[in-house]
Design a protein around this motif. Structure first.
Motif, PDB file in Angstrom:
ATOM      1  N   ARG A  94      26.692  39.731  32.338  1.00 39.15           N
ATOM      2  CA  ARG A  94      27.222  40.547  33.445  1.00 39.15           C
ATOM      3  C   ARG A  94      28.665  40.157  33.768  1.00 39.15           C
ATOM      4  N   ASN A  95      28.938  38.844  33.783  1.00 41.65           N
ATOM      5  CA  ASN A  95      30.310  38.388  34.055  1.00 41.65           C
ATOM      6  C   ASN A  95      31.274  38.851  32.977  1.00 41.65           C
ATOM      7  N   ASN A  96      30.856  38.758  31.715  1.00 38.81           N
ATOM      8  CA  ASN A  96      31.711  39.203  30.605  1.00 38.81           C
ATOM      9  C   ASN A  96      31.954  40.706  30.680  1.00 38.81           C
ATOM     10  N   GLN A  97      30.921  41.472  31.017  1.00 40.53           N
ATOM     11  CA  GLN A  97      31.079  42.919  31.120  1.00 40.53           C
ATOM     12  C   GLN A  97      32.035  43.269  32.259  1.00 40.53           C
ATOM     13  N   ALA A  98      31.940  42.543  33.360  1.00 42.30           N
ATOM     14  CA  ALA A  98      32.856  42.784  34.478  1.00 42.30           C
ATOM     15  C   ALA A  98      34.296  42.486  34.055  1.00 42.30           C
ATOM     16  N   ILE A 100      35.509  42.659  30.954  1.00 40.58           N
ATOM     17  CA  ILE A 100      35.896  43.728  30.033  1.00 40.58           C
ATOM     18  C   ILE A 100      36.296  44.976  30.820  1.00 40.58           C
ATOM     19  N   ASP A 101      35.499  45.324  31.822  1.00 41.19           N
ATOM     20  CA  ASP A 101      35.809  46.501  32.640  1.00 41.19           C
ATOM     21  C   ASP A 101      37.135  46.315  33.382  1.00 41.19           C
ATOM     22  N   ARG A 102      37.377  45.115  33.892  1.00 42.45           N
ATOM     23  CA  ARG A 102      38.635  44.840  34.597  1.00 42.45           C
ATOM     24  C   ARG A 102      39.823  44.985  33.648  1.00 42.45           C
ATOM     25  N   GLN A 103      39.692  44.434  32.437  1.00 38.19           N
ATOM     26  CA  GLN A 103      40.784  44.529  31.468  1.00 38.19           C
ATOM     27  C   GLN A 103      41.000  45.965  31.001  1.00 38.19           C
ATOM     28  N   ARG A 104      39.927  46.715  30.847  1.00 38.66           N
ATOM     29  CA  ARG A 104      40.047  48.122  30.455  1.00 38.66           C
ATOM     30  C   ARG A 104      40.793  48.911  31.540  1.00 38.66           C
ATOM     31  N   TYR A 105      40.440  48.630  32.786  1.00 42.69           N
ATOM     32  CA  TYR A 105      41.124  49.291  33.902  1.00 42.69           C
ATOM     33  C   TYR A 105      42.607  48.927  33.904  1.00 42.69           C
ATOM     34  N   GLU A 106      42.907  47.664  33.678  1.00 39.36           N
ATOM     35  CA  GLU A 106      44.300  47.203  33.665  1.00 39.36           C
ATOM     36  C   GLU A 106      45.081  47.862  32.529  1.00 39.36           C
ATOM     37  N   LEU A 107      44.481  48.002  31.353  1.00 42.41           N
ATOM     38  CA  LEU A 107      45.140  48.685  30.235  1.00 42.41           C
ATOM     39  C   LEU A 107      45.441  50.141  30.578  1.00 42.41           C
ATOM     40  N   GLU A 108      44.486  50.808  31.186  1.00 38.64           N
ATOM     41  CA  GLU A 108      44.705  52.210  31.569  1.00 38.64           C
ATOM     42  C   GLU A 108      45.819  52.330  32.603  1.00 38.64           C
ATOM     43  N   ARG A 109      45.862  51.383  33.530  1.00 35.49           N
ATOM     44  CA  ARG A 109      46.912  51.393  34.553  1.00 35.49           C
ATOM     45  C   ARG A 109      48.291  51.200  33.909  1.00 35.49           C
TER      46      ARG A 109
END
Length: 117
Positions: A94-98, A100-109
């Motif tokens: 769960r921590n790793n998925q969170a 990954i989601d944070r980094q994906r959001y940052e890349l999109e930003r």
């Protein structure tokens, strides 16, 4: 003359009351406690049957219950350890998925802001 194979009523009542009250003492059972209970009951049943065949059902049940309790404790402890390890691994996932989601959001930003990263 008393039959040596019968359990006195007082002993049976106390044993039953102890088991019932002990079962109500807390919330749900852990995996280890379930293993101990199943081992003790299974061992007592098998020990009683074997003891009955040789003329000592109470002694067989007591010995079988003790052996089953020990075996159930070992098995239950192993299963509890596996449950604990699975829980830790689930938490890491769960921590790793969170992350990954944070980094994906940052890349999109960053893509939206500057076109390239």
């Amino acid at each position: 003359m008393k039959n040596p194979r019968t359990v006195p009523k007082k002993t049976a009542f106390l044993l039953t009351a102890t088991l019932l009250l002990g079962g109500c003492a807390s919330g749900s059972l852990t995996t280890r406690e379930k293993g101990v209970g199943i081992g003790a009951l299974g061992g007592a049943a098998v020990g009683g049957i074997i003891g009955s065949a040789v003329g000592h059902p109470a002694a067989g049940a007591a010995i079988g219950g003790g052996l089953g309790l020990g075996a159930g404790d070992l098995v239950g402890d192993q299963l509890q350890g596996q449950d604990n390890q699975n829980s830790r691994q689930d938490s890491e996932i769960r921590n790793n998925q969170a992350e990954i989601d944070r980094q994906r959001y940052e890349l999109e930003r960053l893509r939206r802001e500057g076109g390239e990263y």
